[in-house]
Design a protein around this motif. Structure first.
Motif, PDB file in Angstrom:
ATOM      1  N   GLU A   1     -29.851   4.316  41.103  1.00 47.07           N
ATOM      2  CA  GLU A   1     -30.626   5.341  40.368  1.00 47.07           C
ATOM      3  C   GLU A   1     -30.136   6.758  40.710  1.00 47.07           C
ATOM      4  O   GLU A   1     -30.395   7.704  39.973  1.00 47.07           O
ATOM      5  N   ARG A   2     -29.365   6.893  41.811  1.00 47.33           N
ATOM      6  CA  ARG A   2     -28.831   8.214  42.173  1.00 47.33           C
ATOM      7  C   ARG A   2     -27.315   8.323  41.958  1.00 47.33           C
ATOM      8  O   ARG A   2     -26.708   9.357  42.233  1.00 47.33           O
ATOM      9  N   ALA A   3     -26.714   7.250  41.473  1.00 42.22           N
ATOM     10  CA  ALA A   3     -25.276   7.299  41.151  1.00 42.22           C
ATOM     11  C   ALA A   3     -25.108   8.086  39.861  1.00 42.22           C
ATOM     12  O   ALA A   3     -26.103   8.383  39.180  1.00 42.22           O
ATOM     13  N   PRO A   4     -23.842   8.450  39.490  1.00 39.37           N
ATOM     14  CA  PRO A   4     -23.671   9.245  38.263  1.00 39.37           C
ATOM     15  C   PRO A   4     -24.284   8.543  37.050  1.00 39.37           C
ATOM     16  O   PRO A   4     -24.066   7.364  36.842  1.00 39.37           O
ATOM     17  N   ARG A   5     -25.143   9.283  36.338  1.00 37.19           N
ATOM     18  CA  ARG A   5     -25.681   8.705  35.110  1.00 37.19           C
ATOM     19  C   ARG A   5     -25.843   9.802  34.068  1.00 37.19           C
ATOM     20  O   ARG A   5     -25.849  10.991  34.391  1.00 37.19           O
ATOM     21  N   VAL A   6     -25.916   9.360  32.824  1.00 36.61           N
ATOM     22  CA  VAL A   6     -25.862  10.290  31.700  1.00 36.61           C
ATOM     23  C   VAL A   6     -27.090  10.091  30.828  1.00 36.61           C
ATOM     24  O   VAL A   6     -27.522   8.959  30.617  1.00 36.61           O
ATOM     25  N   GLU A   7     -27.679  11.188  30.363  1.00 37.77           N
ATOM     26  CA  GLU A   7     -28.766  11.097  29.364  1.00 37.77           C
ATOM     27  C   GLU A   7     -28.400  11.969  28.176  1.00 37.77           C
ATOM     28  O   GLU A   7     -27.847  13.054  28.352  1.00 37.77           O
ATOM     29  N   ARG A   8     -28.674  11.455  26.971  1.00 39.02           N
ATOM     30  CA  ARG A   8     -28.350  12.235  25.758  1.00 39.02           C
ATOM     31  C   ARG A   8     -29.645  12.510  25.015  1.00 39.02           C
ATOM     32  O   ARG A   8     -30.429  11.595  24.783  1.00 39.02           O
ATOM     33  N   SER A   9     -29.842  13.809  24.722  1.00 34.24           N
ATOM     34  CA  SER A   9     -31.013  14.146  23.885  1.00 34.24           C
ATOM     35  C   SER A   9     -30.754  15.511  23.255  1.00 34.24           C
ATOM     36  O   SER A   9     -29.995  16.338  23.787  1.00 34.24           O
ATOM     37  N   ASP A  10     -31.365  15.746  22.159  1.00 29.32           N
ATOM     38  CA  ASP A  10     -31.230  16.972  21.347  1.00 29.32           C
ATOM     39  C   ASP A  10     -29.812  17.542  21.404  1.00 29.32           C
ATOM     40  O   ASP A  10     -29.588  18.671  21.817  1.00 29.32           O
ATOM     41  N   ASN A  11     -28.845  16.689  21.007  1.00 30.09           N
ATOM     42  CA  ASN A  11     -27.438  17.103  20.853  1.00 30.09           C
ATOM     43  C   ASN A  11     -26.772  17.575  22.137  1.00 30.09           C
ATOM     44  O   ASN A  11     -25.814  18.334  22.099  1.00 30.09           O
ATOM     45  N   ARG A  12     -27.366  17.223  23.266  1.00 27.64           N
ATOM     46  CA  ARG A  12     -26.711  17.584  24.536  1.00 27.64           C
ATOM     47  C   ARG A  12     -26.585  16.335  25.398  1.00 27.64           C
ATOM     48  O   ARG A  12     -27.352  15.383  25.271  1.00 27.64           O
ATOM     49  N   GLU A  13     -25.601  16.350  26.285  1.00 28.99           N
ATOM     50  CA  GLU A  13     -25.429  15.267  27.249  1.00 28.99           C
ATOM     51  C   GLU A  13     -25.610  15.854  28.636  1.00 28.99           C
ATOM     52  O   GLU A  13     -24.932  16.816  29.000  1.00 28.99           O
ATOM     53  N   THR A  14     -26.528  15.269  29.386  1.00 30.92           N
ATOM     54  CA  THR A  14     -26.801  15.760  30.743  1.00 30.92           C
ATOM     55  C   THR A  14     -26.317  14.733  31.751  1.00 30.92           C
ATOM     56  O   THR A  14     -26.575  13.547  31.601  1.00 30.92           O
ATOM     57  N   VAL A  15     -25.585  15.202  32.758  1.00 28.26           N
ATOM     58  CA  VAL A  15     -25.076  14.322  33.813  1.00 28.26           C
ATOM     59  C   VAL A  15     -25.906  14.545  35.078  1.00 28.26           C
ATOM     60  O   VAL A  15     -26.054  15.678  35.528  1.00 28.26           O
ATOM     61  N   TYR A  16     -26.447  13.455  35.607  1.00 24.05           N
ATOM     62  CA  TYR A  16     -27.248  13.503  36.843  1.00 24.05           C
ATOM     63  C   TYR A  16     -26.486  12.762  37.946  1.00 24.05           C
ATOM     64  O   TYR A  16     -25.838  11.732  37.695  1.00 24.05           O
ATOM     65  N   VAL A  17     -26.559  13.292  39.160  1.00 23.61           N
ATOM     66  CA  VAL A  17     -26.059  12.541  40.312  1.00 23.61           C
ATOM     67  C   VAL A  17     -26.844  12.943  41.562  1.00 23.61           C
ATOM     68  O   VAL A  17     -27.133  14.135  41.754  1.00 23.61           O
ATOM     69  N   ASP A  18     -27.251  11.949  42.336  1.00 21.73           N
ATOM     70  CA  ASP A  18     -27.955  12.158  43.613  1.00 21.73           C
ATOM     71  C   ASP A  18     -29.072  13.169  43.454  1.00 21.73           C
ATOM     72  O   ASP A  18     -29.265  14.061  44.282  1.00 21.73           O
TER      73      ASP A  18
END
Ligand code: MZD
Ligand code: MN
Length: 358
Positions: free
Chosen positions: A30-47
């Protein structure tokens, strides 16, 4: 115009979105690199951090099908005239923004297993760079050894290290030693590690940011030369990817002058001059820079590789042949062969390139 063949020091593979989810226990995934896409943007989360928030148009522009499908990648390579290539991560870059050693160790190993099974297994023309932890030297040394056993020829390092582990620190010594002993080039890709890529906003922001991301590559060289790390390990080769090459002679001049004119402050003393160390152990890559070729022909710095940076916008895909002809048609064939294959062959082992069209 005949096809120019080139080995490329810089490209990227796009990892499956669920790579770490499949490979790690849930408490880490759940803290490894992950991506969420919403309202025409891509957000990258890590740790637990947001690393980037890109317009989907930018995120998608750097993802032709060959970015994640190795078979299509090889077709693209043949079409573009790229024979062998170093393959850096994409989302794997964010592992070097983690602050939890266990998460970094496990995420790097998961990436390396995926890259070995998917990229090394696919073709001897592809040279993926393994990821190691940058939070713990023992972890880094263990993963480098494991990666070598899995067939990796290179390790990717972030241009900006953790603030408490600068590259002139002795904490890195065991990694420098193993990289030298195993003849594994340490490949520092710009725009990575503990420095944000987006520093400036407002007028000129994108070009200012583009320039800002190449300074850490210069700091890597200054730290590893001035601290004596490369002097102590003459067999260690480092590679600064995607930062161009013409700055190397100027940086060598600067270090020579500082070493000589500030002699009373210099420590450690080096057994070779800064320029000798840089010109024998520091490799660089560029995509479009005419200045990079002049660094070879006019300034005698020949550790210069061309790089496609496939599939990024900063690279040459899908116009690689046009770029190679513009760069090399009027260049001494010895310089062309050096930059398109010779420097690459000093670091990486791929099958012989097709004969260049005359
Ligand atoms: C690997 C790094 C490279 C860079 C950073 C960018 C352009 C921007 O209008 P505003 O006020 O909101 O300003 C926004 C602004 C336009 C200023 C800003 O969003 O500069 N966007 C893209 O992030 N530029 C400098 S260039 O960092 C070295 C080259 C471009 C691709 C790059 C961002 C790649 C790399 C490298 O770590 C990554 C990755 C997986 O692929 C891309 C993105 C991500 C980061
Ligand atoms: Mn690149």
């Amino acid at each position: 115009m005949g096809k120019i063949w080139a080995n490329s020091g810089d490209s990227h593979a796009l990892e499956p979105l669920d790579l770490w989810e499949r490979a790690l226990p849930a408490r880490l995934a759940e803290r490894a690199p992950r991506v969420e896409r919403s309202d025409n943007r891509e957000t990258v989360y890590v740790d637990g951090q947001i690393m980037r928030r890109d317009p989907l148009s930018f995120a998608e522009a750097i993802r032709p099908p060959g970015a994640e499908d190795v078979t299509i990648r090889l077709t693209d390579l043949d079409d573009q005239g790229v024979w062998g290539e170093v393959v850096f991560p994409s989302r794997g870059f964010w592992i070097h923004n983690m602050t939890d050693p266990e998460l970094a160790r496990a995420s790097a190993a998961a990436y390396n297993d995926w890259a070995a099974d998917t990229i090394i297994a696919a073709s001897p023309r592809l040279v993926p760079a393994a990821i190691t932890s940058v939070l713990d030297t023992d972890d880094a040394v263990a993963e480098l050894a494991r990666a070598r056993d899995r067939g990796f020829q290179a390790v990717y390092m972030p241009a900006t290290p953790p603030p408490d582990r600068p590259y002139n620190s002795e904490v890195w010594e065991p990694l420098w030693s193993l990289a030298e002993q195993s003849r594994t080039p340490l490949c520092f890709h710009i725009g990575t590690g503990m420095m944000p890529q987006v520093i400036s906003r407002g007028p000129g922001g994108s070009v200012i940011n583009y320039v800002e991301t190449f300074f850490p590559g210069q700091r890597v060289v200054a730290h590893l030369v001035a601290s004596g790390a490369l002097d102590r390990h003459p067999g260690l080769r480092i590679f600064v990817a995607e930062a161009g090459a013409a700055w190397i002679p100027a940086l060598a001049d600067r270090m020579e002058e500082g070493y000589r004119q500030h002699d009373m402050f210099v420590r450690p003393k080096l057994s070779r001059s800064p320029r000798e160390i840089v010109y024998s152990q520091v490799y660089t890559s560029f995509q479009h820079d005419p200045s990079a070729l002049l660094a070879v022909s006019a300034l005698g710095y020949d550790k210069v590789m061309w790089g496609s940076d496939y599939p990024h916008l900063e690279g040459t895909f899908p116009n690689t042949q046009k770029v190679l002809h513009e760069l090399f048609d009027d260049v001494d064939p010895a310089v062309r062969d050096r930059v398109l294959g010779g420097a690459f062959a000093e670091l990486f082992d791929v099958p012989p390139m097709p004969v260049q069209a005359t």
